[in-house]
Design an enzyme around this catalytic site. Structure first.
Site, PDB file in Angstrom:
ATOM      1  N   ASP A   1       2.191 -35.552  -5.563  1.00 30.35           N
ATOM      2  CA  ASP A   1       2.781 -36.868  -4.757  1.00 30.35           C
ATOM      3  C   ASP A   1       2.454 -37.729  -6.212  1.00 30.35           C
ATOM      4  O   ASP A   1       2.247 -38.822  -5.919  1.00 30.35           O
ATOM      5  CB  ASP A   1       2.014 -37.202  -3.899  1.00 30.35           C
ATOM      6  CG  ASP A   1       0.223 -37.594  -4.003  1.00 30.35           C
ATOM      7  OD1 ASP A   1      -0.487 -36.898  -4.686  1.00 30.35           O
ATOM      8  OD2 ASP A   1      -0.602 -38.283  -2.531  1.00 30.35           O
TER       9      ASP A   1
ATOM     10  N   ASP B   1      -0.324 -38.562  -7.524  1.00 28.14           N
ATOM     11  CA  ASP B   1      -1.633 -39.637  -8.375  1.00 28.14           C
ATOM     12  C   ASP B   1      -2.384 -39.004  -9.158  1.00 28.14           C
ATOM     13  O   ASP B   1      -3.251 -39.408  -9.850  1.00 28.14           O
ATOM     14  CB  ASP B   1      -2.338 -40.379  -7.076  1.00 28.14           C
ATOM     15  CG  ASP B   1      -2.026 -39.000  -6.643  1.00 28.14           C
ATOM     16  OD1 ASP B   1      -2.241 -37.902  -6.286  1.00 28.14           O
ATOM     17  OD2 ASP B   1      -2.891 -40.033  -4.867  1.00 28.14           O
ATOM     18  N   ARG B   2      -2.795 -37.565  -9.503  1.00 28.45           N
ATOM     19  CA  ARG B   2      -3.806 -36.841  -9.642  1.00 28.45           C
ATOM     20  C   ARG B   2      -2.789 -36.632 -11.235  1.00 28.45           C
ATOM     21  O   ARG B   2      -1.970 -36.540 -11.507  1.00 28.45           O
ATOM     22  CB  ARG B   2      -4.414 -35.509  -9.437  1.00 28.45           C
ATOM     23  CG  ARG B   2      -4.498 -35.812  -8.236  1.00 28.45           C
ATOM     24  CD  ARG B   2      -5.472 -34.397  -7.899  1.00 28.45           C
ATOM     25  NE  ARG B   2      -6.453 -35.135  -6.114  1.00 28.45           N
ATOM     26  CZ  ARG B   2      -6.954 -33.702  -5.708  1.00 28.45           C
ATOM     27  NH1 ARG B   2      -7.037 -33.332  -6.429  1.00 28.45           N
ATOM     28  NH2 ARG B   2      -8.092 -34.385  -4.521  1.00 28.45           N
TER      29      ARG B   2
ATOM     30  N   ASP C   1      -0.493 -34.215 -10.163  1.00 21.02           N
ATOM     31  CA  ASP C   1      -0.475 -33.012  -8.497  1.00 21.02           C
ATOM     32  C   ASP C   1       0.757 -33.633  -8.094  1.00 21.02           C
ATOM     33  O   ASP C   1       2.565 -33.894  -7.651  1.00 21.02           O
ATOM     34  CB  ASP C   1      -1.152 -33.450  -8.031  1.00 21.02           C
ATOM     35  CG  ASP C   1      -1.378 -35.022  -7.493  1.00 21.02           C
ATOM     36  OD1 ASP C   1      -0.806 -35.453  -7.755  1.00 21.02           O
ATOM     37  OD2 ASP C   1      -2.099 -35.340  -6.323  1.00 21.02           O
TER      38      ASP C   1
ATOM     39  N   SER D   1      -0.620 -34.321  -1.368  1.00 14.99           N
ATOM     40  CA  SER D   1      -1.588 -34.418  -1.916  1.00 14.99           C
ATOM     41  C   SER D   1      -1.776 -33.003  -3.504  1.00 14.99           C
ATOM     42  O   SER D   1      -0.333 -33.042  -3.019  1.00 14.99           O
ATOM     43  CB  SER D   1      -2.661 -35.213  -2.276  1.00 14.99           C
ATOM     44  OG  SER D   1      -2.737 -34.741  -3.338  1.00 14.99           O
ATOM     45  N   HIS D   2      -2.570 -32.263  -3.968  1.00 20.05           N
ATOM     46  CA  HIS D   2      -1.919 -31.566  -4.944  1.00 20.05           C
ATOM     47  C   HIS D   2      -2.632 -30.061  -3.539  1.00 20.05           C
ATOM     48  O   HIS D   2      -3.056 -29.239  -4.060  1.00 20.05           O
ATOM     49  CB  HIS D   2      -3.857 -31.870  -5.971  1.00 20.05           C
ATOM     50  CG  HIS D   2      -4.795 -31.394  -4.313  1.00 20.05           C
ATOM     51  ND1 HIS D   2      -5.175 -32.637  -3.319  1.00 20.05           N
ATOM     52  CD2 HIS D   2      -5.673 -30.786  -3.621  1.00 20.05           C
ATOM     53  CE1 HIS D   2      -6.132 -32.660  -3.068  1.00 20.05           C
ATOM     54  NE2 HIS D   2      -6.934 -31.559  -3.017  1.00 20.05           N
TER      55      HIS D   2
ATOM     56  N   SER E   1     -12.252 -36.052  -9.882  1.00 19.58           N
ATOM     57  CA  SER E   1     -11.111 -34.985  -8.954  1.00 19.58           C
ATOM     58  C   SER E   1      -8.892 -35.156  -9.639  1.00 19.58           C
ATOM     59  O   SER E   1      -8.891 -35.465  -9.143  1.00 19.58           O
ATOM     60  CB  SER E   1     -11.056 -35.483  -7.068  1.00 19.58           C
ATOM     61  OG  SER E   1     -10.201 -36.760  -6.974  1.00 19.58           O
TER      62      SER E   1
ATOM     63  N   LYS F   1      -4.183 -44.186  -7.223  1.00 17.81           N
ATOM     64  CA  LYS F   1      -4.761 -44.121  -8.437  1.00 17.81           C
ATOM     65  C   LYS F   1      -3.247 -43.194  -9.488  1.00 17.81           C
ATOM     66  O   LYS F   1      -2.154 -43.403  -7.906  1.00 17.81           O
ATOM     67  CB  LYS F   1      -5.211 -42.293  -8.438  1.00 17.81           C
ATOM     68  CG  LYS F   1      -5.145 -41.277  -7.520  1.00 17.81           C
ATOM     69  CD  LYS F   1      -6.679 -40.762  -7.417  1.00 17.81           C
ATOM     70  CE  LYS F   1      -6.005 -38.957  -6.614  1.00 17.81           C
ATOM     71  NZ  LYS F   1      -6.452 -39.513  -5.125  1.00 17.81           N
TER      72      LYS F   1
HETATM   73  C1  G16 Z   1      -7.459 -37.807  -2.281  1.00 16.64           C
HETATM   74  C2  G16 Z   1      -8.539 -39.422  -2.509  1.00 16.64           C
HETATM   75  C3  G16 Z   1      -8.870 -38.869  -3.944  1.00 16.64           C
HETATM   76  C4  G16 Z   1     -10.452 -38.474  -3.549  1.00 16.64           C
HETATM   77  C5  G16 Z   1      -9.894 -37.078  -3.043  1.00 16.64           C
HETATM   78  C6  G16 Z   1     -11.412 -36.261  -2.548  1.00 16.64           C
HETATM   79  O1  G16 Z   1      -7.406 -37.104  -2.750  1.00 16.64           O
HETATM   80  O2  G16 Z   1      -7.654 -39.909  -2.445  1.00 16.64           O
HETATM   81  O3  G16 Z   1      -9.297 -40.526  -3.796  1.00 16.64           O
HETATM   82  O4  G16 Z   1     -11.307 -38.196  -4.840  1.00 16.64           O
HETATM   83  O5  G16 Z   1      -9.188 -36.945  -2.098  1.00 16.64           O
HETATM   84  O6  G16 Z   1     -10.767 -35.209  -2.291  1.00 16.64           O
HETATM   85  P1  G16 Z   1     -11.935 -34.040  -1.162  1.00 16.64           P
HETATM   86  O7  G16 Z   1     -12.042 -35.118   0.377  1.00 16.64           O
HETATM   87  O8  G16 Z   1     -11.601 -32.641  -1.061  1.00 16.64           O
HETATM   88  O9  G16 Z   1     -12.721 -34.372  -2.128  1.00 16.64           O
HETATM   89  P2  G16 Z   1      -5.284 -36.703  -3.184  1.00 16.64           P
HETATM   90  O10 G16 Z   1      -5.259 -36.902  -4.161  1.00 16.64           O
HETATM   91  O11 G16 Z   1      -5.503 -35.566  -2.609  1.00 16.64           O
HETATM   92  O12 G16 Z   1      -4.548 -37.959  -2.401  1.00 16.64           O
END
Ligand code: G16
Length: 539
Positions: free
Chosen positions: A278, A280-281, A276, A112-113, A364, A375
């Site tokens: 992938d 989704d953000r 981000d 992800s990010h 987030s 997302k």
């Molecule tokens: C993932 C989940 C999100 C979540 C985020 C929180 O995001 O898909 O739904 O809000 O993690 O991360 P943490 O547990 O570090 O607060 P992503 O974009 O990393 O896949």
């Protein structure tokens, strides 16, 4: 040509908030990917005859891991693999393709990010038939299997050429290499008023979209520049790179610095956005103006009528508990249902499947709707462009008008990173035990009205999930504490601070929230326990 390879378990293959996420070097260990994928296939009862979607955000090791996964899928007699060209697919596009093809599952290779590269992070997200990430029950079963695995199956063949579109067979498995952008673009055209957005750009409106050298670059060039007519060069950092060109592909005020500096300069375009790793953000900016993700969710919901796909009415709306309560006021005003779920997009999926909600979002930098089960970064950007096209207002005016109507939730997240896991766990346990004693306690001008661990009861599958600790104050302010589930070194304590003001809506956020942040440190004894006198990152 199917080889049965003996292996020994790794004990750390537990999924976090969104799939498994580790240091690249951890994942590069012998049999690490093989163990995880075979365990996943075993835990779901095998994949013989099934169809999966496969791709990644192009980060370091994407190319190696994807070949391993293809060969393990073939050896496990998967019927079909739909693979993104060159092994790339964004998380939202993967969810769309999974749903469109009624596939049985999907794997997105992404952390992800988190940063990429050999010293960065790698990860695998696993989605089920519904298009959303698997439930904790399934991830627990996979984790259990990873701890007892003794062998995996792999097909002994050359690497598959993923550069050419079309179908090829390995043994009896069909491998279809697709262009993942086409279906995604079509879906966006069905949701938004592309003609209105085209007219907006024609009128001289300017934007910059920062793809952060990650997977959404080609999607963004196609949609914003080629279809909607944003001037060439509006999309920056659009070539996906294994190490994201050294960028930390997290679209926030700290890591999307190039974009933020531009948006706060005198040469700022009308609109700025970033996605981000992938895709989704999302982060949304106006000229010298930042929209918090919590406000963004509330504002999109309040303006649903401008969007062709939603104009006839929406179901309810949902947010994670840590997200500000701004959208709650909008739901009340619109007379629609409102849900609060644990952090993690998977918790929204049952609500979407059962038509309880249309929109959902998280602090987030995640916003989305029931068009898919993830997302969706570009969807959020298009939603904003559609609102701006319809209202002819600036980003800042849309937000200020919203505050005028509903009041403002000042909001910040304080991250305390790389804490020793034992220290972090103890801090949370002790804090939870203390919650029942907090009611009525005074901290300066703040008096605790209630304090409780957040427990979510899913109305669809009746499961219960505990995630985070909440302290509320008499003036409507809130503090939420939770440990991150996406980090790869030590623990990250996240402290979410929120204060509501009905009339004082143009104050400085940091000034407004610093006293409450000090209270948050005091209640959880953060400095005494971690040695940290302030947060490492504030977003
Ligand atoms: C993932 C989940 C999100 C979540 C985020 C929180 O995001 O898909 O739904 O809000 O993690 O991360 P943490 O547990 O570090 O607060 P992503 O974009 O990393 O896949």
């Amino acid at each position: 040509m199917i080889k049965n390879v003996a292996t020994t378990p790794y004990v750390d293959q537990k999924m976090g908030t969104a799939g498994i996420r580790k240091k690249s070097r951890t994942v590069m260990q012998e049999n690490y990917v093989e163990n995880f994928i075979q365990s996943l296939f075993d835990a779901i009862g095998g994949v013989e005859g099934q169809t999966f979607v496969l791709g990644g955000d192009g980060r370091y090791y994407n190319d190696v891991a994807i070949q391993k996964i293809i060969k393990i899928a073939v050896a496990n007699k998967m019927k079909k693999l739909i693979v993104g060209q060159n092994g790339y697919i964004s998380t939202p596009a993967s969810s769309k393709i999974l749903l469109k093809n009624k596939a049985d599952g999907g794997l997105v290779l992404s952390a992800s990010h988190n940063p990429g590269g050999v010293d960065g992070d790698f990860g695998i997200k696993y989605a089920v038939k519904s298009g959303g990430q698997c439930s904790s029950k399934i991830s627990d079963a996979i984790y259990a299997r990873t701890k007892e695995i003794t062998s995996y199956k792999i097909y002994d063949c050359e690497n598959v050429d993923l550069s050419k579109l079309g179908i090829q067979y390995i043994a009896d498995t069909e491998i279809e290499v697709i262009d993942p952008i086409t279906d995604y673009v079509e879906m966006m055209q069905q949701i938004f008023d592309f003609e209105a957005i085209k007219a907006l750009f024609k009128s001289g409106f300017t934007m910059v979209f920062d793809a952060m050298n990650a997977v959404t670059g080609p999607y963004a060039v196609k949609i914003f520049e080629q279809i909607l007519g944003a001037p060439k060069g509006s999309v920056k950092n659009f070539v996906p790179m294994p190490d994201f060109g050294g960028l930390h592909p997290d679209p926030n005020l700290i890591y999307a610095k190039e974009l933020v500096d531009l948006m706060y300069s005198d040469n700022a375009p009308d609109f700025g956005a970033a996605n981000d790793g992938d895709g989704d953000r999302n982060m949304i900016l106006g000229r010298k103006f930042f929209v918090t993700p919590s406000d963004s969710l509330a504002i999109l919901t309040d303006n649903y009528k401008y969007i062709p796909a939603y104009k006839d009415g929406i179901y309810g709306v949902a947010k994670s508990a840590a997200t500000s309560t701004a959208v709650c006021r909008v739901a009340k005003e619109l007379g629609i249902d409102y849900y609060e779920v644990p952090t993690g997009w998977k918790y929204f999926c049952n609500l979407m499947d059962s038509k309880r909600i249309t929109f959902c979002g998280e602090e987030s930098f995640g916003t989305g709707s029931n068009h898919i089960r993830e997302k969706d970064g570009i969807w959020a950007v298009l939603f904003w462009l559609n609102i701006l096209a319809a209202t002819k207002k600036s980003v800042a005016d849309v937000v200020k008008d919203f505050w005028e109507k509903y009041g403002r939730n000042y909001y910040l997240r304080y991250d305390f990173e790389s804490i020793d896991n034992t220290v972090a766990d103890k801090l949370m346990v002790d804090l939870e035990n203390k919650l029942s004693t907090l009611k009525g306690q005074k901290y300066g001008k703040y008096t605790v009205s209630e304090a409780y661990p957040f427990v979510y009861h899913d109305p669809v599958d009746n499961s219960s999930t505990k995630n985070g600790l909440i302290v509320c104050f008499e003036d409507g302010s809130r503090i939420v504490y939770r440990l991150s589930g996406t980090g790869t070194s030590g623990a990250t304590l996240r402290v979410y601070i929120e204060a509501y003001e009905k009339h004082k809506t143009s104050e400085d956020t940091v000034n407004m929230l610093t006293p409450l942040a000090d209270v948050a440190l005091q209640i959880a004894q953060i400095t005494e326990r971690t040695g940290k006198i302030k947060a490492d990152v504030i977003t």
